[in-house]
Design a protein around this motif. Structure first.
Motif, mmCIF file in Angstrom:
data_model
loop_
_atom_site.group_PDB
_atom_site.id
_atom_site.type_symbol
_atom_site.label_atom_id
_atom_site.label_comp_id
_atom_site.label_asym_id
_atom_site.label_seq_id
_atom_site.Cartn_x
_atom_site.Cartn_y
_atom_site.Cartn_z
ATOM 1 N N ALA A 379 0.888 -1.222 0.004
ATOM 2 C CA ALA A 379 0.072 -0.078 0.071
ATOM 3 C C ALA A 379 0.712 1.308 0.052
ATOM 4 O O ALA A 379 0.244 2.308 -0.408
ATOM 5 C CB ALA A 379 -1.136 0.208 1.270
ATOM 6 N N GLY A 380 2.227 1.038 0.391
ATOM 7 C CA GLY A 380 2.969 2.313 0.346
ATOM 8 C C GLY A 380 4.331 2.300 0.576
ATOM 9 O O GLY A 380 4.857 0.885 1.253
ATOM 10 N N LEU A 381 5.262 2.700 -0.127
ATOM 11 C CA LEU A 381 6.647 2.483 -0.207
ATOM 12 C C LEU A 381 7.359 3.765 -0.747
ATOM 13 O O LEU A 381 7.154 4.164 -1.733
ATOM 14 C CB LEU A 381 6.951 1.023 -1.016
ATOM 15 N N GLY A 382 8.368 3.997 0.035
ATOM 16 C CA GLY A 382 9.398 5.007 -0.538
ATOM 17 C C GLY A 382 9.839 6.083 0.555
ATOM 18 O O GLY A 382 9.285 6.041 1.469
ATOM 19 N N ALA A 383 10.812 6.861 0.126
ATOM 20 C CA ALA A 383 11.327 7.810 0.736
ATOM 21 C C ALA A 383 10.500 9.116 0.800
ATOM 22 O O ALA A 383 9.864 9.386 -0.331
ATOM 23 C CB ALA A 383 12.808 8.257 0.305
ATOM 24 N N GLN A 384 10.139 9.884 2.065
ATOM 25 C CA GLN A 384 9.149 10.979 2.177
ATOM 26 C C GLN A 384 9.894 11.861 3.198
ATOM 27 O O GLN A 384 10.711 11.502 4.112
ATOM 28 C CB GLN A 384 7.870 10.238 2.473
ATOM 29 N N ALA A 385 9.221 12.788 3.161
ATOM 30 C CA ALA A 385 9.671 14.040 4.121
ATOM 31 C C ALA A 385 8.364 14.619 4.784
ATOM 32 O O ALA A 385 7.546 14.834 4.046
ATOM 33 C CB ALA A 385 10.395 15.234 3.560
ATOM 34 N N TRP A 386 8.540 14.989 6.035
ATOM 35 C CA TRP A 386 7.594 15.704 6.624
ATOM 36 C C TRP A 386 7.843 17.033 7.264
ATOM 37 O O TRP A 386 8.697 17.311 7.852
ATOM 38 C CB TRP A 386 7.191 14.820 7.980
ATOM 39 N N PHE A 398 6.498 2.074 4.403
ATOM 40 C CA PHE A 398 6.415 0.688 3.703
ATOM 41 C C PHE A 398 5.513 0.033 4.491
ATOM 42 O O PHE A 398 5.537 -0.347 5.519
ATOM 43 C CB PHE A 398 7.874 0.190 3.869
ATOM 44 N N HIS A 399 4.095 -0.341 3.918
ATOM 45 C CA HIS A 399 3.185 -0.918 4.638
ATOM 46 C C HIS A 399 2.124 -1.632 3.842
ATOM 47 O O HIS A 399 1.869 -1.441 2.634
ATOM 48 C CB HIS A 399 2.430 0.067 5.551
ATOM 49 N N TYR A 400 1.506 -2.645 4.212
ATOM 50 C CA TYR A 400 0.587 -3.642 3.552
ATOM 51 C C TYR A 400 -0.996 -3.520 4.174
ATOM 52 O O TYR A 400 -1.561 -4.596 4.395
ATOM 53 C CB TYR A 400 1.019 -5.044 3.887
ATOM 54 N N SER A 401 -1.179 -2.115 4.641
ATOM 55 C CA SER A 401 -2.332 -2.131 5.270
ATOM 56 C C SER A 401 -2.962 -0.751 4.691
ATOM 57 O O SER A 401 -2.235 0.179 4.174
ATOM 58 C CB SER A 401 -2.493 -2.169 6.618
ATOM 59 N N GLY A 419 13.389 14.917 -10.047
ATOM 60 C CA GLY A 419 13.080 14.885 -11.421
ATOM 61 C C GLY A 419 11.527 14.472 -11.546
ATOM 62 O O GLY A 419 11.047 14.769 -12.770
ATOM 63 N N TYR A 420 10.820 14.552 -10.598
ATOM 64 C CA TYR A 420 9.279 14.273 -10.807
ATOM 65 C C TYR A 420 8.371 15.534 -10.129
ATOM 66 O O TYR A 420 9.172 16.374 -9.231
ATOM 67 C CB TYR A 420 8.734 13.104 -10.341
ATOM 68 N N ASN A 421 7.213 15.765 -10.472
ATOM 69 C CA ASN A 421 6.578 16.917 -9.719
ATOM 70 C C ASN A 421 6.333 16.203 -8.078
ATOM 71 O O ASN A 421 6.212 15.230 -7.750
ATOM 72 C CB ASN A 421 5.249 16.914 -10.354
ATOM 73 N N ILE A 422 6.080 17.472 -7.471
ATOM 74 C CA ILE A 422 6.033 16.936 -5.922
ATOM 75 C C ILE A 422 4.549 16.315 -5.805
ATOM 76 O O ILE A 422 3.440 16.681 -6.298
ATOM 77 C CB ILE A 422 5.911 18.308 -5.217
ATOM 78 N N GLU A 423 4.685 15.251 -4.987
ATOM 79 C CA GLU A 423 3.495 14.440 -4.776
ATOM 80 C C GLU A 423 3.399 14.180 -3.383
ATOM 81 O O GLU A 423 4.134 14.033 -2.502
ATOM 82 C CB GLU A 423 3.744 13.088 -5.479
ATOM 83 N N LYS A 424 1.923 14.224 -2.900
ATOM 84 C CA LYS A 424 1.534 14.295 -1.511
ATOM 85 C C LYS A 424 1.869 12.456 -1.360
ATOM 86 O O LYS A 424 1.725 11.713 -2.196
ATOM 87 C CB LYS A 424 0.037 14.127 -1.170
ATOM 88 N N GLY A 425 2.377 12.451 0.081
ATOM 89 C CA GLY A 425 2.759 11.060 0.566
ATOM 90 C C GLY A 425 1.677 10.510 1.656
ATOM 91 O O GLY A 425 0.660 10.826 1.036
ATOM 92 N N GLU A 426 2.120 10.432 2.702
ATOM 93 C CA GLU A 426 1.306 9.611 3.768
ATOM 94 C C GLU A 426 0.469 10.941 4.375
ATOM 95 O O GLU A 426 0.917 11.787 4.640
ATOM 96 C CB GLU A 426 2.076 8.898 4.764
#
Length: 459
Positions: A379-386, A398-401, A419-426
């Protein structure tokens, strides 16, 4: 573990109060996940340790499970190295300090050698570290040589050699070796009948496997090293600044949590804690105490704040559901306005309910309205920033729920995808002084922002 003698390993650089330290350092990578990097790194660490060498292992990128297994294999704590999450200065300092106390440093890469931005190859290049490629030879022979040459030349990187994994026989190993041309075959690891056990988030934690040390020692014995080729690998030199020169925010942050006691859940359901996070909290001045919700231990009465890290609550949902003392205590702590940080598994344990893989629903602490549902699909994977008022706190997910809720998020993390547009994470959820998310924070990426999560909001 004994320390290196400074006289034989440290040289004073001219004009600066700085020593240099050396150690044999290799970054262990592959063409992709699933080639056996962790198994091979663990086997190599245990083999070298059994030979009497002092071994330190690092893990590239965000990971909780592999480091625990690698710590068991090497006998030393395993920390994260990542040019983005941990940062270049901190990574440099950790490698230098490790080199001062180790004969060999192994750095396990993440995914394929060139995957990600920054990649494992970028990390190796940043520190001048040679790469050892682990290649699964179970369905090939001579083609291993072609893969090795491709990895070497694409970057390029300093490919010091290959360890061929899942070798079927001595004849198979000979065919692979003959195809390597000018790239050394450093070793081979035979097919494993008793491999490191896995589950949906990765390897099973070592304490859950009764014969884990036997498995690791067997892997070490199965790993056949070409000692001449291994011993020929060059050492890497690092600068070790003096204590005055090495002072920095990540090592010596302001004592923003001085006098505060933070209660941290730690057991089989809450096991995903970066060692660096504990180091950071202590550096901020906090006193740390640990408790086990699985053992129905309440939040300690002396706590000023609570940290609920990730882990495997889905595997222990029935026990957590019946832990009435734990549930009552965290509810009371929240009602009293105590700061609570709940990450991934920690968040799952304080929702209304957790639905496990079998479809059974278990009552949780109920501080967040909604229910968590386990699923087979990632359901979710990758580096992110708060982005917090105090600064940018980096980490990963990194989660399976999934969390089914009518709550509105107060914020979202941002995905780290250069290199990509800014995307919302968690989504970040807040209820009073409680903050919860699937996001795992790496506290040392911004100690001051971390401290803000464990202080009561001004009223």
């Amino acid at each position: 573990m004994h320390s290196k003698k400074a006289s034989s390993h440290k040289l004073v650089s001219s004009g600066k109060s700085m020593n240099t330290v050396t150690a044999k350092v290799v970054l262990i990578s592959a063409i992709a996940s699933g080639q056996g990097k962790t198994t091979t790194t663990a086997a190599l660490a245990r083999k070298l340790r059994l030979r009497g060498e002092r071994v330190v292992v690092f893990k590239t990128g965000p990971d909780f499970i592999d480091p625990v297994m690698l710590e068991r294999a090497s006998g030393a704590a395993v920390h994260s190295l990542d040019l983005w999450m941990t940062g270049l200065p901190a990574s440099q300092a950790m490698l230098a300090h490790a080199a001062a106390n180790a004969d060999v440093i192994l750095i396990e890469g993440v995914m394929g050698l060139y995957d990600g931005n920054p990649s494992s190859a970028d990390l190796a290049s940043a520190f001048g570290v040679p790469v050892v490629a682990v290649l699964d030879a179970s369905a090939m022979a001579q083609t291993v040589g072609a893969l090795a040459m491709g990895l070497r030349d694409f970057g390029p990187v300093n490919l010091a050699g290959v360890i061929a994994n899942r070798i079927a026989s001595p004849g198979h190993a000979t065919m692979v070796a003959q195809a390597m041309r000018d790239i050394p075959l450093l070793g081979s690891l035979s097919r494993q009948e008793d491999a490191l056990p896995e589950r949906h988030l990765g390897l099973v934690l070592p304490e859950e496997v009764g014969h884990i040390d036997n498995i690791l020692s067997t892997l070490a014995n199965q790993l056949i090293l070409d000692d001449d080729a291994w011993n020929a690998l060059p050492s890497t030199t690092f600068s070790l600044p003096s204590s005055a020169e090495s002072a920095s925010e990540w090592q010596s942050p302001p004592q923003l949590l001085k006098g505060k006691t933070i209660a941290i859940a730690r057991d089989a359901a809450f096991a995903f804690i970066y060692p660096a996070n504990l180091r950071c909290l202590r550096a901020l001045g906090a006193t740390l105490i640990f408790f086990s919700p699985l053992a129905d231990m309440p939040v300690p009465a002396t706590a000023d704040a609570v940290y609920l890290p990730g882990g495997y609550p889905e595997l222990h949902a029935e026990t957590l559901s019946s832990a009435m003392q734990w549930r009552a205590s965290v509810i009371a702590a929240h009602a009293a306005g105590m700061p609570i940080l709940a990450e991934c598994g920690g968040m799952m344990a304080i929702t209304d309910a957790l639905v496990d893989m079998q479809g059974h629903s278990w009552t949780m602490a109920g501080l967040l309205n909604g229910r968590v549902i386990m699923q087979k699909k990632l359901a979710g994977l990758g580096a992110q920033a708060w982005m917090l008022p105090a600064g940018e706190l980096r980490g990963h997910t990194f989660h399976y729920s999934r969390f089914e809720t009518e709550l509105n998020a107060v914020a979202h993390t941002l995905k780290h995808r250069p290199g990509y547009n800014i995307e919302k994470g968690e989504a970040i959820y807040q209820n009073g002084n409680l903050r919860a998310s699937y996001f795992h924070s790496y506290f040392e990426s911004h100690p001051s922002a971390t401290a803000s999560l464990f202080l009561r909001a001004a009223t």
